[in-house]
Design a protein around this motif. Structure first.
Motif, PDB file in Angstrom:
ATOM      1  N   ALA A 175      15.887   1.949   5.651  1.00  0.00           N
ATOM      2  CA  ALA A 175      15.120   0.708   5.492  1.00  0.00           C
ATOM      3  C   ALA A 175      15.695  -0.321   6.450  1.00  0.00           C
ATOM      4  O   ALA A 175      16.913  -0.562   6.459  1.00  0.00           O
ATOM      5  CB  ALA A 175      15.206   0.208   4.053  1.00  0.00           C
ATOM      6  N   PHE A 233       8.164  -4.312   0.037  1.00  0.00           N
ATOM      7  CA  PHE A 233       9.008  -3.547   0.949  1.00  0.00           C
ATOM      8  C   PHE A 233       9.967  -2.645   0.180  1.00  0.00           C
ATOM      9  O   PHE A 233      10.213  -1.492   0.568  1.00  0.00           O
ATOM     10  CB  PHE A 233       9.808  -4.512   1.845  1.00  0.00           C
ATOM     11  CG  PHE A 233      10.707  -3.828   2.825  1.00  0.00           C
ATOM     12  CD1 PHE A 233      12.075  -4.080   2.841  1.00  0.00           C
ATOM     13  CD2 PHE A 233      10.200  -2.916   3.747  1.00  0.00           C
ATOM     14  CE1 PHE A 233      12.901  -3.450   3.755  1.00  0.00           C
ATOM     15  CE2 PHE A 233      11.012  -2.290   4.664  1.00  0.00           C
ATOM     16  CZ  PHE A 233      12.371  -2.544   4.670  1.00  0.00           C
ATOM     17  N   LEU A 254      17.611  -2.555  -2.154  1.00  0.00           N
ATOM     18  CA  LEU A 254      17.409  -1.528  -1.133  1.00  0.00           C
ATOM     19  C   LEU A 254      18.509  -0.483  -1.179  1.00  0.00           C
ATOM     20  O   LEU A 254      18.242   0.724  -1.069  1.00  0.00           O
ATOM     21  CB  LEU A 254      17.349  -2.180   0.254  1.00  0.00           C
ATOM     22  CG  LEU A 254      16.117  -3.033   0.541  1.00  0.00           C
ATOM     23  CD1 LEU A 254      16.289  -3.800   1.854  1.00  0.00           C
ATOM     24  CD2 LEU A 254      14.860  -2.165   0.624  1.00  0.00           C
ATOM     25  N   LEU A 260      15.346  -4.258   7.665  1.00  0.00           N
ATOM     26  CA  LEU A 260      14.802  -5.583   7.386  1.00  0.00           C
ATOM     27  C   LEU A 260      15.290  -6.539   8.475  1.00  0.00           C
ATOM     28  O   LEU A 260      16.499  -6.656   8.707  1.00  0.00           O
ATOM     29  CB  LEU A 260      15.265  -6.086   6.015  1.00  0.00           C
ATOM     30  CG  LEU A 260      14.906  -7.539   5.672  1.00  0.00           C
ATOM     31  CD1 LEU A 260      13.392  -7.733   5.609  1.00  0.00           C
ATOM     32  CD2 LEU A 260      15.554  -7.945   4.332  1.00  0.00           C
ATOM     33  N   TYR A 261      14.354  -7.229   9.135  1.00  0.00           N
ATOM     34  CA  TYR A 261      14.710  -8.244  10.134  1.00  0.00           C
ATOM     35  C   TYR A 261      14.087  -9.564   9.695  1.00  0.00           C
ATOM     36  O   TYR A 261      12.899  -9.631   9.391  1.00  0.00           O
ATOM     37  CB  TYR A 261      14.194  -7.856  11.512  1.00  0.00           C
ATOM     38  CG  TYR A 261      14.393  -8.947  12.550  1.00  0.00           C
ATOM     39  CD1 TYR A 261      13.366  -9.852  12.823  1.00  0.00           C
ATOM     40  CD2 TYR A 261      15.601  -9.098  13.209  1.00  0.00           C
ATOM     41  CE1 TYR A 261      13.552 -10.863  13.750  1.00  0.00           C
ATOM     42  CE2 TYR A 261      15.787 -10.111  14.138  1.00  0.00           C
ATOM     43  CZ  TYR A 261      14.767 -10.992  14.400  1.00  0.00           C
ATOM     44  OH  TYR A 261      14.942 -12.000  15.306  1.00  0.00           O
ATOM     45  N   TYR A 262      14.894 -10.622   9.641  1.00  0.00           N
ATOM     46  CA  TYR A 262      14.418 -11.948   9.217  1.00  0.00           C
ATOM     47  C   TYR A 262      14.807 -12.968  10.272  1.00  0.00           C
ATOM     48  O   TYR A 262      15.964 -13.048  10.703  1.00  0.00           O
ATOM     49  CB  TYR A 262      15.042 -12.344   7.879  1.00  0.00           C
ATOM     50  CG  TYR A 262      14.671 -13.746   7.429  1.00  0.00           C
ATOM     51  CD1 TYR A 262      13.505 -13.982   6.708  1.00  0.00           C
ATOM     52  CD2 TYR A 262      15.486 -14.835   7.744  1.00  0.00           C
ATOM     53  CE1 TYR A 262      13.165 -15.274   6.301  1.00  0.00           C
ATOM     54  CE2 TYR A 262      15.149 -16.124   7.348  1.00  0.00           C
ATOM     55  CZ  TYR A 262      13.982 -16.337   6.630  1.00  0.00           C
ATOM     56  OH  TYR A 262      13.639 -17.603   6.233  1.00  0.00           O
ATOM     57  N   VAL A 309      20.077  -4.568   7.751  1.00  0.00           N
ATOM     58  CA  VAL A 309      19.531  -5.912   7.564  1.00  0.00           C
ATOM     59  C   VAL A 309      20.074  -6.807   8.679  1.00  0.00           C
ATOM     60  O   VAL A 309      21.293  -6.996   8.782  1.00  0.00           O
ATOM     61  CB  VAL A 309      19.916  -6.497   6.188  1.00  0.00           C
ATOM     62  CG1 VAL A 309      19.368  -7.914   6.046  1.00  0.00           C
ATOM     63  CG2 VAL A 309      19.393  -5.601   5.071  1.00  0.00           C
ATOM     64  N   LEU A 332       8.776  -8.935  -0.023  1.00  0.00           N
ATOM     65  CA  LEU A 332      10.042  -8.211  -0.183  1.00  0.00           C
ATOM     66  C   LEU A 332       9.951  -7.198  -1.317  1.00  0.00           C
ATOM     67  O   LEU A 332      10.515  -6.094  -1.221  1.00  0.00           O
ATOM     68  CB  LEU A 332      11.174  -9.214  -0.431  1.00  0.00           C
ATOM     69  CG  LEU A 332      11.541 -10.064   0.796  1.00  0.00           C
ATOM     70  CD1 LEU A 332      12.425 -11.242   0.395  1.00  0.00           C
ATOM     71  CD2 LEU A 332      12.248  -9.210   1.846  1.00  0.00           C
ATOM     72  N   VAL A 378      18.075  -8.767  -2.477  1.00  0.00           N
ATOM     73  CA  VAL A 378      17.217  -7.856  -1.708  1.00  0.00           C
ATOM     74  C   VAL A 378      18.034  -6.669  -1.217  1.00  0.00           C
ATOM     75  O   VAL A 378      17.611  -5.504  -1.336  1.00  0.00           O
ATOM     76  CB  VAL A 378      16.575  -8.605  -0.522  1.00  0.00           C
ATOM     77  CG1 VAL A 378      15.762  -7.633   0.335  1.00  0.00           C
ATOM     78  CG2 VAL A 378      15.694  -9.733  -1.015  1.00  0.00           C
ATOM     79  N   ALA A 435      10.234  -0.392   7.929  1.00  0.00           N
ATOM     80  CA  ALA A 435      10.767  -1.665   8.437  1.00  0.00           C
ATOM     81  C   ALA A 435       9.881  -2.809   7.985  1.00  0.00           C
ATOM     82  O   ALA A 435       8.663  -2.683   7.912  1.00  0.00           O
ATOM     83  CB  ALA A 435      10.845  -1.640   9.959  1.00  0.00           C
ATOM     84  N   LEU A 436      10.524  -3.960   7.696  1.00  0.00           N
ATOM     85  CA  LEU A 436       9.814  -5.208   7.423  1.00  0.00           C
ATOM     86  C   LEU A 436      10.409  -6.267   8.344  1.00  0.00           C
ATOM     87  O   LEU A 436      11.619  -6.483   8.364  1.00  0.00           O
ATOM     88  CB  LEU A 436       9.986  -5.634   5.957  1.00  0.00           C
ATOM     89  CG  LEU A 436       9.390  -7.006   5.606  1.00  0.00           C
ATOM     90  CD1 LEU A 436       7.877  -7.013   5.815  1.00  0.00           C
ATOM     91  CD2 LEU A 436       9.741  -7.393   4.168  1.00  0.00           C
TER      92      LEU A 436
END
Length: 1006
Positions: free
Chosen positions: A104, A94, A148, A106-108, A157, A91, A144, A41-42
């Motif tokens: 994977a 990641f 992934l 991804l939280y932004y 995401v 990124l 991105v 996770a990022l």
């Protein structure tokens, strides 16, 4: 099917998750053994923007989300406030870390923009110049995601970046300095290009799908939340991702969507695109809250899933009523869940009434919360927990908490008898708990349980507090009334009346105060509910008197709100009474009552109530106008309906809008028929069709059937005025469809009205096509209606049916040359006239006189002699004392025509030509209404009658010119008959024979 991902055991370690893959085949489903997978996770939080608007919460969101994902077992990394180069490196790293992983995530959280169909994440050092080279200065979200997806089986995401565009409103973006510019959207992100749900099929590659979630719908802004906290989207994720222990990802994301929708009061609703091919679960989550909060959370999540499946119209009603009532939307949705989705009323009006009643209960509970004085800390704790549960929509859990509180009340009840003051305090506090449980039971529609608890609360306060004593007993009666109305149980209504009678004994004898008036008003509503269901005239009169008595105390000056409500109730009672009586006095009183209400209710302050009162006024005016033959009343009714429509919108108040359109159509239909005005009749048809757009068969079957019946009636009116049978055939079909919902068992009175209209359409079709079978079917229908319309209980409907039966018997008598049928028709008209008097129902009396005159004319023509013809003329002339060319043009013209016919026949028995001359005056009067274009058949018949008159002149006077005029009239008649149906062609043959006879007579004369 989507992928199923879940923790296998609580012993799983580190960044590994156990995966359940449930492969769904076409015939059966079987689960494979779980295997260990790797998740990375990022989490990115962008708060400290240098050149554009800073955001206070993304850093908090990132910190809290990172902890949650780590607790869920992901190998997580969190970064904050990254400029363009760092964000790109993060990124890229990641993507490198994700290679070899199975999931994977991804939280932004931060600024994001959309331009040219591409979504971009915005670094903290971005400025206006960054838009000129977005590929280098910003970060493309799709690039991105694509990277992934190419290396990870499952990609999730979540983007909390749908805030308002931070750049200038006219900003444009270029992917590269040489690319064409694209405008930046004002707010929100756009749906990812190519986003679509993948069809359910076994996986063909290692890629098992993607979940992309936005904090708000594409093109819509998201909220940042209170400073120092989390955004609404992050808060919902933090609350409900822990539900992954037992819920599939799609369900959890629906929970998140509805949580944000509720917490932002409908201002924001997240968007998610899921292309997973199997069910997806996350396993062991952080420990859930235990105790009270755990119970509330559990029911809250079920509520969110229920809301997600709720249709848009029901959502709009809940939103509107919650806002209008000032109550938590979650609590009102909880009410619907407590009722059970399968039990939610299909009729929007019934659902609205139900929700408004529960909103009032919620409002009362909220107002009384501060006044709840409980000295036992455990009971106080349970009551507070119940309040929190209700606000969250967890009605079932709230009842559990209050059950525990009541157990505590009952367990400690015996210990308070030592001191009277302590007893009093304890009893009042205990009663409040029973009342609170009763209110919560009402929210779950368990009105009988509520009534029982209110009765218990009453016994506790009876000797201690007079005001509470009255209040609890009144609430018991209201709960019984609600149960009786909602469940259709008359026994509960009668019991509520008995309780109201008991309440009245609390008030000193002879004293008529506000409590007395309110109690009496509520009792009147129970009587009105009973009377409307059973059709009991005595109960209606009793209800009306009760409302009048209450109005003597609840004056317009001292209590305008309750005065208006009671005045409206009085109007309803009087309107129902007036509809059952031939006398119009009570209808006039209803009109006055509604007009008085409209002097208090204003369009600006209470538009919905004002619109309802306009509708009620319109119904009363319409009933009077139809009964009295007054166009003025009908015009006023139409104006009232249009006023009501102007105050509401179709989308927000679809049921009310449909009712008003339906009622307006009825009024236009009657007006158009009276004025013989096809454009008005066609407007009525269009109005009914508009009403049917919201009054659909699946949602409101009985209202649909009612409007269908009205539409058929308008088409029948048009069909009688134009050539051919298209409109009449459509009307008959519509009436038969309507009886699919309006059955004799379900609604006998309404069923009878539909059958009456069907018989009318069949009668007209039988006349047009000389179809005896259709006329016989119409006659059978009218006779069957007497099983519903009795002279004793429905004298007006009984008399009107006798009139209609007389009409079809007359038509059959003429078609089959059957004198017995004609005699039966005259007998039916005389029965109708025994109730339809000139004083009480002038227009219907005139119609019956006119039709009876027509039947007598046919009897006279068939050998009944001059006396029958003279009776016919007397009946027609009596009708013309009421009928005018203005208030009933077609009926007036028909009477003139029949008078001419009878005089023509009488002239054949006389020596002179006086009767011929009088007949000619009557025929020419009829032609003031009948035209070849609009009423060809009737026009032709009049021309034929004039031809007969001139034939008579020619015979009596040996006048060649009169014979020639007669021939010209018969030729005109042929033109009109040529536009008619089968019966008209038969008349053409008759006219041709007359022409041949006159030509022979002319040929024999010099």
């Amino acid at each position: 099917m989507p992928l199923s991902l879940a923790w296998n055991t609580r012993q799983a370690i580190g960044a590994f998750l156990a995966l359940f893959i449930a492969v769904i085949l076409s015939t059966a489903a079987e689960a494979e053994e779980p295997k260990t997978l790797k998740g990375v996770a990022l989490v990115i939080g962008q708060s400290k923007y240098t050149h554009i608007t800073p955001l206070p919460n993304p850093a908090n969101d990132a910190r809290d989300m990172s902890k949650l994902l780590t607790d869920l077992g992901f190998d997580g990394r969190a970064v904050t406030d990254r400029d363009a180069s760092k964000l790109s490196r993060d990124l890229e790293r990641f993507v490198e870390d994700a290679e070899g992983a199975d999931i994977a995530f991804l939280y932004y959280s931060g600024h994001g923009i959309e331009a040219g169909g591409e979504n971009y994440l915005v670094p903290v050092n971005a400025d206006d110049a960054s838009l000129g080279n977005a590929s280098e200065e910003l970060v493309s979200l799709s690039q991105v995601v694509d990277k992934l997806k190419a290396i990870v089986p499952v990609v999730i995401v979540l983007v909390d970046a749908c805030r308002t565009n931070p750049f200038p409103a006219t900003a444009q973006l270029k992917a590269t300095p040489d690319s064409p510019p694209q405008p930046v959207t004002v707010s929100g992100l756009g749906a990812p290009r190519g986003a679509a749900v993948v069809e359910q099929a076994p996986a063909a590659t290692d890629n098992l799908g993607t979940v992309i979630g936005f904090a708000a719908e594409p093109g819509r802004p998201a909220l940042d939340g209170a400073v120092g906290g989390n955004s609404p989207y992050a808060a919902a994720l933090l609350r409900h991702l822990s539900a992954m222990k037992g819920a599939e990802l799609g369900s959890v994301m629906r929970m998140v969507t509805e949580e944000v929708y509720l917490s932002t009061d409908t201002r924001q609703r997240p968007w998610v695109n899921e292309s997973l091919r199997r069910m997806l679960y996350l396993g062991v989550a952080p420990d859930e809250p235990e105790g009270e909060e755990g119970l509330i959370n559990g029911e809250r999540r079920q509520l969110l899933l229920t809301i997600a499946d709720l249709p848009t119209p029901e959502r709009m009603q809940v939103e509107s009523i919650a806002k209008k009532g000032g109550v938590p939307m979650s609590a009102l949705y909880g009410v619907l869940r407590a009722l059970g989705i399968d039990n939610v009323p299909k009729d929007p009006k019934e659902l609205e009434k139900l929700l408004e009643g529960q909103a009032e209960t919620l409002k009362k509970m909220m107002a009384e919360r501060a006044a709840l004085n409980v000295d036992d800390p455990e009971i106080k704790k349970m009551a507070a927990a119940a309040d929190r549960a209700i606000e969250q929509g967890a009605i079932t859990v709230a009842r559990q908490f209050l059950d525990e509180a009541v157990k505590r009340v009952e367990a400690t009840a015996g210990a308070v008898d030592a001191a009277e003051e302590a007893v009093k305090k304890k009893r009042l506090a205990d009663a409040a708990i029973y009342a609170r449980r009763a209110e919560t039971a009402s929210l779950a529609f368990d009105y009988m349980a509520a009534a029982s608890d209110y009765a218990k609360a009453f016994t506790l306060v009876e000797k201690w507090d007079e005001k509470l004593k009255w209040n609890y007993k009144n609430l018991e009666a209201e709960a019984l009334n609600s149960h009786g109305y909602q469940k259709g149980e008359n026994a509960a209504l009668l019991k509520s009346i008995a309780v109201y009678e008991e309440i009245l004994t609390f008030i000193p004898a002879g004293e008529k105060n506000a409590d007395w008036a309110i109690t009496r008003n509520n009792m009147g509503v129970a009587y009105l509910n009973l009377a409307e269901r059973a059709g009991d005239k005595n109960q209606l009169e009793q209800a009306a008197q009760i409302f009048r008595d209450s109005l003597a105390v609840l004056t317009r000056q001292s209590d305008p709100v309750n005065w208006a409500a009671t005045q409206n109730n009085l109007g309803n009672a009087l309107l129902n009474l007036g509809k059952r009586q031939i006398d119009s006095k009570q209808l006039e009183e209803a009109v006055a009552a509604y007009r008085a209400v409209l002097e208090v209710r204003s369009r600006e302050k209470t538009p919905v109530d004002w619109s309802d009162s306009q509708n009620n006024l319109g119904i009363a005016l319409y009933t009077l106008g139809e009964r009295e033959g007054s166009d003025t009343r009908l015009v006023e009714a139409a104006a009232a309906y249009r006023a009501g429509l102007s105050a509401i919108s179709r989308d927000a108040e679809s049921n009310r809008w449909g009712v008003l359109q339906n009622n307006l159509g009825n009024t236009l239909n009657v007006l158009g028929a009276r004025k013989n005005d096809l454009p008005i009749l066609k407007e009525a048809v269009n109005t009914f069709r508009a009403a049917l757009e919201v009054r659909t068969r699946d949602k409101v079957p009985l209202q649909w059937g009612s409007t269908m019946t009205n539409l058929g009636g308008a088409l029948t009116q048009i069909g009688t005025r134009v050539a051919g049978t298209t409109e009449l055939e459509e009307a008959a079909k519509i009436f038969r469809e309507a009886t699919g919902e309006i059955t004799r068992e379900r609604a006998p009175v309404d069923w009878a009205a539909v059958q009456n209209n069907l018989a009318s359409a069949l009668q007209h079709l039988g006349q047009r096509n000389m179809d005896g079978k259709r006329l016989e079917e119409a006659m059978a229908i009218y006779k069957d209606l007497f099983g519903v319309y009795s002279r004793e209980h429905a004298p007006l409907d009984w008399a009107t049916t006798q009139l209609n039966l007389g009409n079809v018997l007359q038509t059959l008598g003429k078609l089959n040359n059957d004198p017995a049928k004609l005699d039966e028709s005259v007998a039916a008209y005389r029965l109708a006239l025994s109730e339809l008097t000139v004083e009480r129902t002038p227009m219907q009396w005139a119609t019956a006189q006119s039709m009876m005159g027509t039947a007598l004319e046919s009897i006279g023509f068939g050998g009944g002699g001059v006396e029958k013809l003279k009776e016919s003329i007397a009946a027609k002339r009596a009708a013309l004392t009421i009928l005018t060319k203005e208030n009933g043009p077609l009926e007036w013209a028909q009477a003139q025509f029949n008078i001419g016919n009878s005089l023509n026949m009488i002239a054949n028995f006389e020596k002179g030509t006086e009767s011929y001359e009088t007949a000619l005056i009557a025929f020419n009067a009829a032609l003031e209404v009948y035209t070849l274009e609009e009423t060809p058949m009737q026009w032709a018949m009049v021309q034929n009658g004039i031809g007969d008159v001139y034939w008579g002149f020619g015979t009596r006077r040996t006048d060649k010119k009169a014979f020639e005029t007669s021939l010209a009239q018969f030729e005109k008649a042929k033109i009109g008959y040529g536009k008619g149906g089968l019966m008209a062609w038969g008349m053409v043959n008759i006219v041709n024979k007359k022409i041949e006879i006159i030509k022979q007579a002319l040929a024999s004369k010099p």
